[in-house]
Every structure is written in structure tokens, then in C-alpha cells.
Design a protein around this motif. Structure first.
Motif, PDB file in Angstrom:
ATOM      1  N   VAL A 267      51.534 -25.301 -25.215  1.00 59.91           N
ATOM      2  CA  VAL A 267      51.155 -26.352 -24.278  1.00 59.91           C
ATOM      3  C   VAL A 267      50.892 -25.735 -22.906  1.00 59.91           C
ATOM      4  CG1 VAL A 267      52.472 -28.126 -25.485  1.00 59.91           C
ATOM      5  CG2 VAL A 267      53.553 -26.843 -23.640  1.00 59.91           C
ATOM      6  N   VAL A 268      50.164 -26.474 -22.096  1.00 54.75           N
ATOM      7  CA  VAL A 268      49.838 -26.025 -20.742  1.00 54.75           C
ATOM      8  C   VAL A 268      50.750 -26.743 -19.757  1.00 54.75           C
ATOM      9  CG1 VAL A 268      48.075 -25.958 -18.949  1.00 54.75           C
ATOM     10  CG2 VAL A 268      47.452 -25.545 -21.332  1.00 54.75           C
ATOM     11  N   SER A 269      51.463 -25.990 -18.948  1.00 48.44           N
ATOM     12  CA  SER A 269      52.289 -26.552 -17.878  1.00 48.44           C
ATOM     13  C   SER A 269      52.066 -25.719 -16.625  1.00 48.44           C
ATOM     14  CB  SER A 269      53.767 -26.556 -18.270  1.00 48.44           C
ATOM     15  OG  SER A 269      54.273 -25.235 -18.347  1.00 48.44           O
ATOM     16  N   TRP A 270      52.532 -26.233 -15.510  1.00 50.22           N
ATOM     17  CA  TRP A 270      52.348 -25.498 -14.261  1.00 50.22           C
ATOM     18  C   TRP A 270      53.118 -24.181 -14.260  1.00 50.22           C
ATOM     19  CZ3 TRP A 270      53.301 -30.522 -10.993  1.00 50.22           C
ATOM     20  CH2 TRP A 270      52.155 -31.314 -11.060  1.00 50.22           C
ATOM     21  N   GLY A 271      54.312 -24.201 -14.806  1.00 52.00           N
ATOM     22  CA  GLY A 271      55.053 -22.955 -14.910  1.00 52.00           C
ATOM     23  C   GLY A 271      54.381 -21.967 -15.853  1.00 52.00           C
ATOM     24  N   GLY A 272      53.816 -22.482 -16.934  1.00 51.46           N
ATOM     25  CA  GLY A 272      53.082 -21.612 -17.846  1.00 51.46           C
ATOM     26  C   GLY A 272      51.849 -21.017 -17.199  1.00 51.46           C
ATOM     27  N   MET A 273      51.188 -21.763 -16.320  1.00 51.79           N
ATOM     28  CA  MET A 273      50.032 -21.221 -15.605  1.00 51.79           C
ATOM     29  C   MET A 273      50.456 -20.071 -14.689  1.00 51.79           C
ATOM     30  SD  MET A 273      48.013 -24.761 -14.638  1.00 51.79           S
ATOM     31  CE  MET A 273      46.739 -23.885 -13.710  1.00 51.79           C
ATOM     32  N   LEU A 274      51.614 -20.207 -14.045  1.00 50.80           N
ATOM     33  CA  LEU A 274      52.114 -19.110 -13.212  1.00 50.80           C
ATOM     34  C   LEU A 274      52.445 -17.882 -14.053  1.00 50.80           C
ATOM     35  CD1 LEU A 274      54.446 -21.013 -10.726  1.00 50.80           C
ATOM     36  CD2 LEU A 274      52.220 -19.992 -10.235  1.00 50.80           C
ATOM     37  N   GLN A 275      52.997 -18.128 -15.238  1.00 52.32           N
ATOM     38  CA  GLN A 275      53.323 -16.996 -16.117  1.00 52.32           C
ATOM     39  C   GLN A 275      52.054 -16.309 -16.611  1.00 52.32           C
ATOM     40  OE1 GLN A 275      53.179 -16.548 -19.676  1.00 52.32           O
ATOM     41  NE2 GLN A 275      54.574 -14.787 -19.790  1.00 52.32           N
ATOM     42  N   ASP A 276      51.014 -17.087 -16.916  1.00 49.20           N
ATOM     43  CA  ASP A 276      49.737 -16.500 -17.319  1.00 49.20           C
ATOM     44  C   ASP A 276      49.114 -15.705 -16.173  1.00 49.20           C
ATOM     45  OD1 ASP A 276      50.008 -17.630 -19.805  1.00 49.20           O
ATOM     46  OD2 ASP A 276      48.771 -19.387 -19.347  1.00 49.20           O
ATOM     47  N   ALA A 277      49.232 -16.232 -14.960  1.00 51.08           N
ATOM     48  CA  ALA A 277      48.696 -15.512 -13.806  1.00 51.08           C
ATOM     49  C   ALA A 277      49.425 -14.185 -13.590  1.00 51.08           C
ATOM     50  CB  ALA A 277      48.799 -16.382 -12.559  1.00 51.08           C
ATOM     51  N   ARG A 278      50.721 -14.186 -13.815  1.00 57.78           N
ATOM     52  CA  ARG A 278      51.483 -12.932 -13.678  1.00 57.78           C
ATOM     53  C   ARG A 278      51.065 -11.920 -14.730  1.00 57.78           C
ATOM     54  NH1 ARG A 278      55.906 -10.862 -16.067  1.00 57.78           N
ATOM     55  NH2 ARG A 278      56.160 -12.774 -17.309  1.00 57.78           N
ATOM     56  N   GLU A 279      50.892 -12.391 -15.972  1.00 61.30           N
ATOM     57  CA  GLU A 279      50.471 -11.480 -17.039  1.00 61.30           C
ATOM     58  C   GLU A 279      49.061 -10.953 -16.803  1.00 61.30           C
ATOM     59  OE1 GLU A 279      50.865 -13.456 -20.743  1.00 61.30           O
ATOM     60  OE2 GLU A 279      53.030 -13.087 -20.906  1.00 61.30           O
ATOM     61  N   ALA A 280      48.209 -11.771 -16.171  1.00 64.32           N
ATOM     62  CA  ALA A 280      46.826 -11.339 -15.911  1.00 64.32           C
ATOM     63  C   ALA A 280      46.719 -10.433 -14.689  1.00 64.32           C
ATOM     64  CB  ALA A 280      45.931 -12.559 -15.731  1.00 64.32           C
ATOM     65  N   GLY A 281      47.830 -10.212 -14.006  1.00 61.32           N
ATOM     66  CA  GLY A 281      47.811  -9.338 -12.837  1.00 61.32           C
ATOM     67  C   GLY A 281      47.170  -9.968 -11.625  1.00 61.32           C
ATOM     68  N   ALA A 282      47.313 -11.292 -11.493  1.00 63.26           N
ATOM     69  CA  ALA A 282      46.689 -11.974 -10.363  1.00 63.26           C
ATOM     70  C   ALA A 282      47.298 -11.553  -9.034  1.00 63.26           C
ATOM     71  CB  ALA A 282      46.820 -13.492 -10.538  1.00 63.26           C
ATOM     72  N   VAL A 283      48.570 -11.154  -9.043  1.00 67.92           N
ATOM     73  CA  VAL A 283      49.223 -10.764  -7.796  1.00 67.92           C
ATOM     74  C   VAL A 283      48.645  -9.459  -7.278  1.00 67.92           C
ATOM     75  CG1 VAL A 283      51.421 -10.182  -6.720  1.00 67.92           C
ATOM     76  CG2 VAL A 283      51.327 -11.971  -8.472  1.00 67.92           C
ATOM     77  N   SER A 284      48.550  -8.473  -8.141  1.00 67.45           N
ATOM     78  CA  SER A 284      48.082  -7.152  -7.716  1.00 67.45           C
ATOM     79  C   SER A 284      46.569  -7.120  -7.496  1.00 67.45           C
ATOM     80  CB  SER A 284      48.463  -6.099  -8.761  1.00 67.45           C
ATOM     81  OG  SER A 284      47.927  -6.437 -10.035  1.00 67.45           O
ATOM     82  N   SER A 285      45.813  -7.951  -8.213  1.00 71.54           N
ATOM     83  CA  SER A 285      44.353  -7.932  -8.086  1.00 71.54           C
ATOM     84  C   SER A 285      43.831  -8.871  -7.005  1.00 71.54           C
ATOM     85  CB  SER A 285      43.713  -8.290  -9.428  1.00 71.54           C
ATOM     86  OG  SER A 285      44.143  -9.568  -9.865  1.00 71.54           O
ATOM     87  N   GLY A 286      44.710  -9.656  -6.401  1.00 70.61           N
ATOM     88  CA  GLY A 286      44.305 -10.534  -5.309  1.00 70.61           C
ATOM     89  C   GLY A 286      43.616 -11.804  -5.728  1.00 70.61           C
ATOM     90  N   HIS A 287      43.835 -12.246  -6.966  1.00 66.88           N
ATOM     91  CA  HIS A 287      43.242 -13.505  -7.430  1.00 66.88           C
ATOM     92  C   HIS A 287      44.162 -14.658  -7.018  1.00 66.88           C
ATOM     93  CE1 HIS A 287      41.236 -10.840 -10.686  1.00 66.88           C
ATOM     94  NE2 HIS A 287      40.421 -11.008  -9.643  1.00 66.88           N
ATOM     95  N   TRP A 288      44.121 -14.985  -5.730  1.00 75.48           N
ATOM     96  CA  TRP A 288      45.044 -15.978  -5.187  1.00 75.48           C
ATOM     97  C   TRP A 288      44.812 -17.374  -5.780  1.00 75.48           C
ATOM     98  CZ3 TRP A 288      42.571 -20.049  -2.997  1.00 75.48           C
ATOM     99  CH2 TRP A 288      41.255 -19.840  -2.600  1.00 75.48           C
ATOM    100  N   TRP A 289      43.567 -17.675  -6.180  1.00 73.91           N
ATOM    101  CA  TRP A 289      43.272 -19.006  -6.695  1.00 73.91           C
ATOM    102  C   TRP A 289      43.941 -19.262  -8.048  1.00 73.91           C
ATOM    103  CZ3 TRP A 289      39.721 -15.039  -6.278  1.00 73.91           C
ATOM    104  CH2 TRP A 289      39.243 -14.488  -7.479  1.00 73.91           C
TER     105      TRP A 289
END
Length: 324
Positions: A267-289
Motif C-alpha cells: 500500500v501507499v502511505s506517506w511514511g512509505g513514500m519517505l522510505q522510498d525516497a530514502r532508498e532512491a537516494g533523494a537526500v544525497s541527489s538533491g531531489h527535494w520534491w
């Protein structure tokens, strides 16, 4: 002769209402009708007082808006927004006119995921808070009613749960059990009830010290009658306020568990979206959106529930002096 006859004529008597028909006698209102009238009047008084709290109105308006978006998610974005294979965009696109919040690592619209994820986050928060408050209310009323050694044992168990980090216990339960939405609800509910239990126990002791409880017992009222008919209605305002305040905590805990990878992966939840963003490396790559929308949504919903909870608590217990 004529004058005497005229003076002897009796004056017309006022008309009397026709005799009441036995079948049309107006019956007094029943106990259920009186109870409904009292509840309606109480609800009207509650709303009049609640409207005086500006922050509570802001929180309520925000919650209504988010709830409407969550309910209308199938019409607004459709269930296909969760599909990885039917993603309309490319991976990690920045915000544009087609995708106002950009896309995730699979090319799915983050706006659609955010709207759809509100359903799971709100549902988990409501169910977990309801379970937690139900357990705490039951434990508090029973412990406060029976007292003695039984209350001492129950309160020591409650204290053990209270001093233990609820998040750690929830992580342990979510790890041991299968990964699903119901596991998250159970993990949050069975670890966050001690505060409610202590508050309800204190209120139960205060209620049972009143004279009408002694009269109810003297008239033959048993334990169940006293707890359900006298104690529970008097602690319900406290339970309602605690439920409203507990929903925000439950939503934050669900987001934390999902961020740690312990949520339901289907299922899709807001916490799951944050976890997906972490796995995708959004923090290090600067994908703030990818990080900002679910994080802001979680913060806003938690704030809205907190504002509503403080307003409800202030209305139900004016002695607290909560600021408006």
C-alpha cells in the motif's frame, strides 16, 4: 315580566375542550427520547464553545479538506496511480505542469501518490488511536473501580509499558509479525495505551467518590452496571479528547515504522513514500520534491489533529485553561 325573564336567563358558559379520547392521550416522552434531546442539546453547546477556539477551527478545516481529498482519491487520481508498470512519467522528474510535485523513482506522479497515501495514513492513525484509547479506557475503568491489590498490579504493568519506549516496542512487534497495515495498527495500539489508562483511572476514582454511585450500589447495581451506566459516560469527554490527541501520535508512529521499512509494502502511505525516497537516494541527489511533500503532509495533519484535540480538551475541561 319580560325584564325578569331576560335577567333570569343564564349567561352562556365558555366553551370547554372536548373530552379527550382514551386512545389519543398524549404520552410523556420516553427515556430514549429524553436522552436523544439531551445529547442534541449537549452537541449544540459543545459546538458553540468549540467555535470560540480559532486554532481548533483552523485544524478542523484542514482535517475536513484532507479527509475529502482522501475519500475522493479514486475519482481524482484513480487506483492506477499505485501501479509501477503503468507509470506515466520518467523516473525522478522535477515538478512541472504535467506533474506538479514531480515523479518518484518509478515515474509515478507524486501528487497522485500523496492524495492516495492520505487514505492509508489517516485510516491507520484513526484505527490505532481508537484501539489504544479502547484498551486504556478498559484498563483504567476496571483498575479504578475495583481498587485494592488488583489495581496495584494493573498499574505496575501500566507503568512498565509507560517507561518503555513505545516506538521500540512497536518496532519489535512489527518485526515479529507479518508486514501488513493491520500489524502496524496493532503494534501502535497495544503500545500507546498507558497514558490513557492512568488518566481514565484517576477520573474513575473521582467519579466513584460521588454520592449517586453509593445510591446506585445500594439499590442493587452491580459492578457492570456502575461501570457502564455511571462511570463510562462521565469519563467519555476525557476519552474523546485523548482520542483526538492520540491520532496525531499514531500517524507519526505509522510514518516512522513505514520509513524504517516495517510498513505494508503493498500500500501507499506517506511514511512509505519517505522510505522510498530514502532508498532512491533523494537526500544525497538533491531531489527535494520527493521528500518534502509527504513530510509536510505528515506535519500538517499532526498539527491539525493537535489543534483540534487541544480545542476539544479545553471545551470539555475549561479548568485546564488551554489558550484559544
Amino acid at each position: 315580566m319580560t325584564s325578569s325573564t331576560t335577567s333570569a336567563t343564564p349567561a352562556p358558559e365558555p366553551l370547554e375542550p372536548p373530552p379527550a379520547v382514551p386512545g389519543s392521550v398524549r404520552k410523556p416522552p420516553s427515556a430514549a427520547s429524553l436522552a436523544r434531546q439531551r445529547r442534541k442539546a449537549s452537541a449544540v453547546r459543545f459546538w458553540k464553545q468549540y467555535r470560540t477556539h480559532r486554532a481548533g477551527l483552523y485544524g478542523l478545516a484542514g482535517l475536513v479538506l484532507i479527509a475529502l481529498l482522501a475519500l475522493a482519491a479514486p475519482l481524482l487520481v484513480g487506483a492506477d496511480v499505485q501501479s509501477v508498470t503503468a507509470a506515466p512519467g520518467t523516473a525522478l522528474e522535477s515538478p512541472s505542469t504535467e506533474f506538479p510535485l514531480g515523479t518518484d523513482q518509478f515515474g509515478r506522479s507524486l501528487l497522485g501518490l500523496l492524495i492516495w497515501g492520505a487514505r492509508i495514513s489517516l485510516l491507520v492513525g484513526l484505527l490505532a488511536a481508537a484501539l489504544s484509547v479502547a484498551i486504556g479506557t478498559l484498563v483504567g475503568i476496571v483498575a479504578g473501580h475495583y481498587g485494592g491489590w488488583f489495581s496495584t498490579v494493573v498499574m505496575r504493568i501500566t507503568d512498565w509499558f509507560l517507561v518503555m519506549p513505545a516506538l521500540v516496542l512497536a518496532i519489535v512487534l512489527a518485526t515479529v509479525m507479518s508486514r501488513s497495515m493491520w500489524t502496524v495498527v496493532l503494534a501502535i495500539g497495544v503500545t500507546s495505551w498507558p497514558t490513557t489508562a492512568r488518566l481514565v483511572r484517576a477520573q474513575t476514582i473521582a467519579v466513584e467518590s460521588r454520592p449517586y454511585i453509593e445510591r446506585a450500589t445500594a439499590l442493587g447495581g452491580g459492578h457492570r452496571h456502575v461501570m457502564t451506566r455511571h462511570v463510562l459516560p462521565n469519563v467519555m469527554p476525557l476519552v474523546l479528547a485523548q482520542t483526538t490527541l492520540g491520532i496525531s501520535t499514531a500517524i507519526l508512529t505509522e510514518a516512522t515504522l513505514a520509513f524504517l521499512g516495517l510498513g505494508d509494502p503493498t500500500v501507499v502511505s506517506w511514511g512509505g513514500m519517505l522510505q522510498d525516497a530514502r532508498e532512491a537516494g533523494a537526500v544525497s541527489s538533491g531531489h527535494w520534491w520527493y521528500l518534502a511533500p509527504p513530510g509536510i503532509a505528515i506535519a500538517l495533519v499532526a498539527l491539525a489533529f493537535t489543534l483540534c484535540g487541544r480545542a476539544v480538551e479545553s471545551v470539555l475541561n475549561p479548568k485546564l485553561g488551554v489558550g484559544r
